[in-house]
Scaffold this motif. Structure first.
Motif, short mmCIF file in Angstrom:
data_model
loop_
_atom_site.label_atom_id
_atom_site.label_comp_id
_atom_site.label_asym_id
_atom_site.label_seq_id
_atom_site.Cartn_x
_atom_site.Cartn_y
_atom_site.Cartn_z
N ARG A 1 0.83 -1.21 0.00
CA ARG A 1 0.00 0.00 0.00
C ARG A 1 0.86 1.26 0.00
O ARG A 1 0.61 2.21 -0.73
CB ARG A 1 -0.91 0.01 1.24
CG ARG A 1 -2.30 -0.56 0.99
CD ARG A 1 -3.31 -0.09 2.04
NE ARG A 1 -2.84 -0.22 3.42
CZ ARG A 1 -2.86 -1.37 4.11
NH1 ARG A 1 -3.33 -2.47 3.56
NH2 ARG A 1 -2.42 -1.41 5.35
N GLN A 2 1.88 1.24 0.84
CA GLN A 2 2.73 2.42 0.94
C GLN A 2 3.52 2.65 -0.34
O GLN A 2 3.72 3.79 -0.76
CB GLN A 2 3.70 2.27 2.12
CG GLN A 2 2.99 2.36 3.45
CD GLN A 2 3.91 2.87 4.55
OE1 GLN A 2 4.85 3.60 4.28
NE2 GLN A 2 3.63 2.48 5.78
N ALA A 3 3.97 1.54 -0.96
CA ALA A 3 4.72 1.68 -2.21
C ALA A 3 3.81 2.28 -3.28
O ALA A 3 4.21 3.16 -4.04
CB ALA A 3 5.25 0.32 -2.65
N LYS A 4 2.56 1.83 -3.32
CA LYS A 4 1.59 2.34 -4.30
C LYS A 4 1.34 3.82 -4.03
O LYS A 4 1.31 4.64 -4.96
CB LYS A 4 0.30 1.52 -4.19
CG LYS A 4 -0.83 2.04 -5.06
CD LYS A 4 -1.19 1.08 -6.18
CE LYS A 4 -2.13 1.70 -7.19
NZ LYS A 4 -3.42 1.07 -7.27
N ALA A 5 1.18 4.17 -2.76
CA ALA A 5 0.93 5.57 -2.40
C ALA A 5 2.11 6.44 -2.83
O ALA A 5 1.93 7.55 -3.32
CB ALA A 5 0.70 5.69 -0.90
N ALA A 6 3.32 5.90 -2.68
CA ALA A 6 4.51 6.65 -3.08
C ALA A 6 4.52 6.84 -4.59
O ALA A 6 4.86 7.91 -5.10
CB ALA A 6 5.76 5.91 -2.62
N LYS A 7 4.12 5.81 -5.33
CA LYS A 7 4.07 5.91 -6.79
C LYS A 7 3.03 6.93 -7.23
O LYS A 7 3.26 7.72 -8.15
CB LYS A 7 3.71 4.54 -7.41
CG LYS A 7 4.86 3.57 -7.43
CD LYS A 7 4.46 2.30 -8.15
CE LYS A 7 5.61 1.30 -8.16
NZ LYS A 7 5.39 0.20 -9.10
N VAL A 8 1.88 6.90 -6.57
CA VAL A 8 0.81 7.86 -6.89
C VAL A 8 1.30 9.28 -6.63
O VAL A 8 1.11 10.19 -7.46
CB VAL A 8 -0.47 7.54 -6.07
CG1 VAL A 8 -1.45 8.70 -6.11
CG2 VAL A 8 -1.13 6.26 -6.60
N ALA A 9 1.96 9.47 -5.49
CA ALA A 9 2.45 10.81 -5.15
C ALA A 9 3.49 11.28 -6.16
O ALA A 9 3.49 12.44 -6.57
CB ALA A 9 3.04 10.79 -3.73
N ALA A 10 4.37 10.36 -6.55
CA ALA A 10 5.42 10.71 -7.52
C ALA A 10 4.80 11.07 -8.87
O ALA A 10 5.22 12.03 -9.53
CB ALA A 10 6.40 9.55 -7.66
N ALA A 11 3.78 10.32 -9.29
CA ALA A 11 3.11 10.58 -10.57
C ALA A 11 2.42 11.94 -10.53
O ALA A 11 2.50 12.73 -11.48
CB ALA A 11 2.09 9.48 -10.88
N ALA A 12 1.76 12.23 -9.40
CA ALA A 12 1.06 13.52 -9.27
C ALA A 12 2.06 14.67 -9.28
O ALA A 12 1.81 15.72 -9.88
CB ALA A 12 0.25 13.54 -7.98
N LYS A 13 3.18 14.46 -8.64
CA LYS A 13 4.18 15.53 -8.53
C LYS A 13 4.68 15.99 -9.90
O LYS A 13 4.88 17.18 -10.12
CB LYS A 13 5.35 15.01 -7.68
CG LYS A 13 6.31 16.11 -7.27
CD LYS A 13 7.38 15.61 -6.31
CE LYS A 13 8.47 16.65 -6.22
NZ LYS A 13 9.78 16.07 -5.98
N VAL A 14 4.88 15.04 -10.81
CA VAL A 14 5.38 15.43 -12.15
C VAL A 14 4.24 15.64 -13.15
O VAL A 14 4.47 15.81 -14.33
CB VAL A 14 6.39 14.39 -12.71
CG1 VAL A 14 7.62 14.32 -11.83
CG2 VAL A 14 5.74 13.02 -12.89
#
Ligand code: ZN
Length: 343
Positions: free
Chosen positions: A39-52
């Motif tokens: 879950r945390q890895a997915k959340a990190a991916k989502v955050a990274a995608a949103a950031k760029v």
């Protein structure tokens, strides 16, 4: 790099999960921790995608080049200086080239925040590739300029697709023709089918269409062994039934292309977008904003994509996911549901 990055996120999340249990580290709860880590890895991916502001359902310019010559004689030619500035502009605007094979098969692996571009070269002229006896590309050829620009702009890959015909970079001996394709392969370039004889396929009976395309494939496989992944239609003309260009069989030669490219005149949908039509992928002619290129050639479209950055393909940096603003979900192609990363 990106795989390592994701791995580190998982390790970090595991450590945090263990810490949450308390100071007693003798009792492991692998199942719970793994789920939390995922879950945390997915959340990190989502955050990274949103950031760029990743938009992997956005548009990709597929640019069509022909000859690169000092004295242009047709609307399709670029001078070496123009070609260099075309590439430098792409690098400056944050584009990273991928091949037509990578694009059509959905294997786009570029850094976060970067935009995909596909560089295609038609008709295998010596102005694209000429080699000396040590295998060095001649100064001023398209390949030499592309490699040079890639060297000067870290992150800008020397990736491109060469749609070859029987002209085969001006070589006639089979050994010399094979050398050209071998060099392209050894240097990471993609070779595409442009039919053997470059006749228009428009209005022809199925057998004639299939024979020409199969002959184009055989031209390549006889020299280097691997069948081309994509086809560029001569003059951009589609056969009476579009599907004849995608797959067919002539004698012992069968072809099955992941994508068929046209000649004009808009950016192309991402391969993960429902609007992606593998039977007719648009390309953009490389040309300045003048005459009939005022709106529909490369300079005009690259200006447009800069001004409409929300419509452009922007990578999240992870080739295993397809990241996009979640309201775009209806446009995701079903084949890529398992890779979806809406944010
Ligand atoms: Zn052509």
């Amino acid at each position: 790099m990106r795989v390592l990055g994701a791995g580190l996120v998982v390790i970090g999340a595991l450590a945090a999960g263990c810490g949450g249990v308390g100071t007693d580290t003798t009792v492991a709860k692998p199942k719970v921790d793994t789920a939390a880590a995922t879950r945390q890895a997915k959340a990190a991916k989502v955050a990274a995608a949103a950031k760029v502001k990743a938009n992997e359902l956005g548009q990709i310019p597929v640019i069509m080049f022909h000859r690169v010559v000092d004295k242009p004689t047709t609307q399709d030619d670029r001078t070496p200086a123009q070609f260099r500035s075309d590439l430098e502009r792409l690098a400056k605007d944050g584009y990273v080239p991928v091949s037509a094979a990578e694009y059509t098969t959905g294997k786009i692996d570029i850094p976060a925040g970067k935009h995909a571009v596909v560089l295609t070269f038609d008709d295998s002229s010596p102005s694209q590739l000429t080699l000396d006896e040590l295998g060095q590309p001649k100064q001023g050829t398209a390949v030499q300029i592309l490699q040079d620009v890639a060297k000067r702009n870290p992150g800008f890959r020397a990736a491109a697709t060469f749609y070859v015909t029987r002209d085969m970079f001006g070589k006639t001996a089979p050994e010399e023709q094979a050398q050209m394709l071998l060099w392209l392969k050894q240097n990471g370039f993609d070779i595409g089918n442009h039919t053997r004889d470059h006749h228009s396929l428009s209005g022809k009976p199925q057998k004639a269409v299939v024979d020409e395309i199969a002959a184009g494939q055989k031209l390549v496989t006889a020299l280097d062994g691997a069948p081309p992944v994509t086809l560029a239609l001569p003059y951009g003309n589609q056969p009476r039934k579009k599907d004849w260009a995608r797959s067919g069989k002539s004698g012992d030669v069968a072809y099955n292309h992941a994508g068929v490219f046209l000649a004009g005149y808009t950016p192309a949908p991402a391969p993960y977008n429902k609007n992606f039509d593998p039977l007719g992928i648009p390309r953009i002619r490389a040309m300045d904003k003048k005459g009939d290129c005022a709106q529909f050639c490369s300079t005009a479209w690259l200006d447009w994509l800069n001004q409409n950055a929300d419509q452009r393909y922007t990578s999240d940096g992870d080739p295993t996911t397809v990241a996009y603003p979640k309201f775009k979900a209806p446009f995701l192609r079903k084949d890529f549901t398992a890779r979806a990363l809406p944010y």
